[in-house]
Structure formats: C-alpha cells, structure tokens
Write a protein that holds these residues in place. Sequence first.
Motif, short mmCIF file in Angstrom:
data_model
loop_
_atom_site.label_atom_id
_atom_site.label_comp_id
_atom_site.label_asym_id
_atom_site.label_seq_id
_atom_site.Cartn_x
_atom_site.Cartn_y
_atom_site.Cartn_z
N LEU A 265 0.83 -1.20 0.00
CA LEU A 265 0.00 0.00 0.00
C LEU A 265 0.87 1.26 0.00
O LEU A 265 0.40 2.35 -0.33
CB LEU A 265 -0.92 0.01 1.22
CG LEU A 265 -2.09 -0.96 1.20
CD1 LEU A 265 -2.80 -0.96 2.55
CD2 LEU A 265 -3.06 -0.61 0.08
N GLN A 266 2.12 1.08 0.37
CA GLN A 266 3.02 2.23 0.36
C GLN A 266 3.25 2.78 -1.04
O GLN A 266 3.83 3.85 -1.18
CB GLN A 266 4.36 1.83 0.99
CG GLN A 266 4.24 1.55 2.48
CD GLN A 266 5.45 0.83 3.03
OE1 GLN A 266 6.01 -0.06 2.39
NE2 GLN A 266 5.87 1.19 4.22
N LEU A 267 2.77 2.08 -2.07
CA LEU A 267 2.88 2.60 -3.42
C LEU A 267 2.09 3.90 -3.58
O LEU A 267 2.36 4.69 -4.48
CB LEU A 267 2.44 1.56 -4.46
CG LEU A 267 1.00 1.02 -4.40
CD1 LEU A 267 0.04 1.90 -5.18
CD2 LEU A 267 0.97 -0.39 -4.96
N LEU A 268 1.13 4.14 -2.71
CA LEU A 268 0.38 5.39 -2.74
C LEU A 268 1.12 6.53 -2.06
O LEU A 268 0.81 7.70 -2.27
CB LEU A 268 -0.99 5.20 -2.05
CG LEU A 268 -1.94 4.18 -2.68
CD1 LEU A 268 -3.16 4.02 -1.78
CD2 LEU A 268 -2.35 4.62 -4.08
N GLN A 269 2.08 6.19 -1.21
CA GLN A 269 2.70 7.18 -0.35
C GLN A 269 3.41 8.30 -1.10
O GLN A 269 3.26 9.47 -0.73
CB GLN A 269 3.66 6.49 0.62
CG GLN A 269 4.16 7.37 1.75
CD GLN A 269 4.74 6.54 2.89
OE1 GLN A 269 4.17 5.54 3.28
NE2 GLN A 269 5.87 6.97 3.40
N PRO A 270 4.19 8.01 -2.15
CA PRO A 270 4.88 9.12 -2.83
C PRO A 270 3.93 10.14 -3.42
O PRO A 270 4.22 11.34 -3.41
CB PRO A 270 5.71 8.42 -3.91
CG PRO A 270 5.13 7.06 -4.04
CD PRO A 270 4.59 6.71 -2.71
N PHE A 271 2.77 9.69 -3.93
CA PHE A 271 1.83 10.64 -4.53
C PHE A 271 1.21 11.54 -3.47
O PHE A 271 1.03 12.74 -3.68
CB PHE A 271 0.75 9.88 -5.30
CG PHE A 271 1.29 9.06 -6.43
CD1 PHE A 271 1.86 9.68 -7.54
CD2 PHE A 271 1.26 7.69 -6.39
CE1 PHE A 271 2.38 8.93 -8.58
CE2 PHE A 271 1.78 6.92 -7.42
CZ PHE A 271 2.34 7.55 -8.53
N VAL A 272 0.87 10.97 -2.32
CA VAL A 272 0.32 11.78 -1.23
C VAL A 272 1.36 12.80 -0.77
O VAL A 272 1.05 13.97 -0.54
CB VAL A 272 -0.13 10.89 -0.06
CG1 VAL A 272 -0.65 11.74 1.09
CG2 VAL A 272 -1.21 9.91 -0.51
N SER A 273 2.62 12.36 -0.67
CA SER A 273 3.69 13.27 -0.24
C SER A 273 3.89 14.40 -1.25
O SER A 273 4.03 15.57 -0.86
CB SER A 273 5.01 12.49 -0.07
OG SER A 273 4.92 11.53 0.96
N ILE A 274 3.92 14.05 -2.53
CA ILE A 274 4.15 15.06 -3.57
C ILE A 274 3.01 16.07 -3.60
O ILE A 274 3.24 17.29 -3.68
CB ILE A 274 4.31 14.38 -4.94
CG1 ILE A 274 5.63 13.59 -4.99
CG2 ILE A 274 4.26 15.40 -6.08
CD1 ILE A 274 5.77 12.69 -6.21
N LEU A 275 1.78 15.58 -3.52
CA LEU A 275 0.63 16.49 -3.54
C LEU A 275 0.58 17.36 -2.29
O LEU A 275 0.27 18.55 -2.36
CB LEU A 275 -0.66 15.69 -3.68
CG LEU A 275 -0.87 14.97 -5.02
CD1 LEU A 275 -2.13 14.12 -4.98
CD2 LEU A 275 -0.94 15.97 -6.16
N ALA A 276 0.90 16.79 -1.14
CA ALA A 276 0.86 17.55 0.11
C ALA A 276 1.95 18.62 0.14
O ALA A 276 1.78 19.67 0.79
CB ALA A 276 1.01 16.62 1.30
N ALA A 277 3.07 18.38 -0.54
CA ALA A 277 4.17 19.34 -0.54
C ALA A 277 3.81 20.63 -1.27
O ALA A 277 4.45 21.67 -1.04
CB ALA A 277 5.41 18.71 -1.16
N VAL A 278 2.81 20.58 -2.14
CA VAL A 278 2.42 21.78 -2.89
C VAL A 278 1.83 22.84 -1.96
O VAL A 278 2.34 23.97 -1.91
CB VAL A 278 1.45 21.41 -4.04
CG1 VAL A 278 0.96 22.68 -4.74
CG2 VAL A 278 2.13 20.48 -5.04
N PRO A 279 0.77 22.54 -1.19
CA PRO A 279 0.25 23.58 -0.31
C PRO A 279 1.10 23.82 0.95
O PRO A 279 1.17 24.95 1.44
CB PRO A 279 -1.13 23.04 0.08
CG PRO A 279 -1.00 21.56 -0.03
CD PRO A 279 -0.07 21.32 -1.16
N LEU A 280 1.77 22.78 1.45
CA LEU A 280 2.52 22.92 2.70
C LEU A 280 3.85 23.63 2.51
O LEU A 280 4.28 24.42 3.37
CB LEU A 280 2.76 21.55 3.32
CG LEU A 280 1.54 20.84 3.92
CD1 LEU A 280 1.91 19.43 4.36
CD2 LEU A 280 0.98 21.63 5.09
#
Length: 321
Positions: A265-280
């Motif tokens: 399930l960690q295959l989803l993790q990089p996308f969540v990290s990349i998307l979250a880095a935009v607003p944060l």
Amino acid sequence: MSHSTALPALLPSHREQTLGLWLGLIGVVVFALTLPMTRLATGTADAPQLSPWFVTWARAALAGGLSAIYLLATRSPLPAPEHRQPLALSLLGNAIGYPLLLGWALRHVTASHAAVITALLPLATAAAAAWLLHQRARLGFWLFAGLGSLLVAAYSVLRAHQLGHGFGLAWADLLLVGAVIAAALGYVAGAKVTPVLGAERVISWVCVMALPLTVPGALLTWPDQPINTSAWWALLYVGVFSMWAGFFAWFRGLALGGALRVSQLQLLQPFVSILAAVPLLGESLDAMTLGFAVAVVATVFMGRRMAAPPIAYPKSNKETS
C-alpha cells in the motif's frame, strides 16, 4: 508437525485481512505527510529551522510521553524478554534511524524528490519480511521490485545531473536509502510482536524504551535561535502522528493483512507526499518527478500482484486467492 493443527486458527480471516488493508492505508496517509512536515520542521540548508538531531529526539520524546500515559492507563504488562529484541530493532529503525537520516536529507532535497526515493520502501519492507518473518514472494515480485530500484537510481542520477552535480548519486539520496532500510526493518520487527502485544503497545513500548536517549538528546540539542511557528507545528505532527498514532493503524494492518501484502500500500505514499508538498511547502509539480513516481509505483503494483500470500493453508485457499 506437532503445531500444524493450531496454525489455521491463527490465520487472519478474509474480513480481518481486508481490515488490515484499510488500516494500512490510514497509516500510509499519515506517514506520507511526514516528508513535507519534516522538511517544514528542519528547513533547508539555506534557511535552517530545527536541527534534524533535535527533530529526531524531540518527536520520539513527545511520542514517548504519550506512550507512557497510554501504557499506564491501560495497565499494560512489561514486554517479555523474547519481545525486547524486536522492540529494540523497531526503536533503532523507526524512532532514530529513519527520522534522523530523513531529516538531514530533506535539508538538501525537496519533499517531492524524497518521495520518489522513499518509494523503495515497499521493496525494503518485503525484503525485511522475507528475512525476519520468513514470508516469501514469487520471482516475478522481486524482478519488478528490482526494476523499481533501478528506476529510483536513474531518477537520482538524472536529477543530480540536472542540478549540475554530474552523473552520480547525491549523498542526500544515500541518506534517503538508509532511511528506507531503517524504516523497513523497524516496520517488520514491530509487526513480528504485534499479534502478541497489540499494535498500540508495540509502538508505545518502543517510544518508552527510547526515552532514556530521546529526552536527554532533545534537551542537549534544543534550539538556541528563533524558530518559525510553522516548524514547531510540524514537529508536533511528526511527534504525535508520524511517530505514534500512525503506527497504531500501521502495525495492526501489517499483522492482520500480512506484512508482505500490506506493505505494498506504500505505493500510494509518494503521490500523497508530492501532492501535500504543494500547499505545505509551495513546491511545484515536476513532470520528471511525477513521471518517475508513476513508473516506480507501477513496478511495485505489478510486483504486488505476483506476491504470494504470507501463509497458505488448504482450507483458506479460496479466501487468499
């Protein structure tokens, strides 16, 4: 074997395995935010905030305090001697190794960049599961996982060249690889004792056992310069959620669904990290970063389809197929 009749009762049901996948997903989302939050806490090489050493000690000390309260409130017994080695390995990997190496790396690379490198975590966790839990996967799993590793290495080399560092692995990327290995060992070591101790007690004992190191470490590395409020909030997140609450779901998910399966399930993790880095963090969506992230995740996904179940019994073939 004399214990063969007892093993099927220990095999998680199909419903429990599904619950394990959902709990694993919650853990992945929590951990995905760790990258941008850690970079927010540590700052960059040009604009440093909290020291990676302080972030490592303080986040574990904060989680240790919450853990002590939880263990006392639930009157949890002390871990048995045979449980202390896996707990110590989880301590070294999850409480110290991963956050420290990640913190130093994120001083020099973006959270999006780190997300691509740490996409290797499913491979590392599966390898650790094969070693520590004696779980196995088919050859195809390892071939796709190896391809994913090559893609990550290619990304690192191309990114270094793009930044004018020549063709080679940047030292920050080596730190990220070390962080991945540390986290994988810690994950699987914790999952090894979760069926006996419970997910909540595993991470809580890990954090409490670390207190003799983390409290003095946090005091000795306490910042002596002004720190942005956002950095303190980010430290609070990685202390409460990344270091503690996220593991409640993650260790339980690994135990119910199988470390080899749920780790994917960690295959989803990089996308969540990349998307979250935009607003944060104000990072931009980089076509090359997204492209390599998709390619790496695709290899892990294909490998997951070829992964053998953690344990197979004749009566449960239909459920696990």
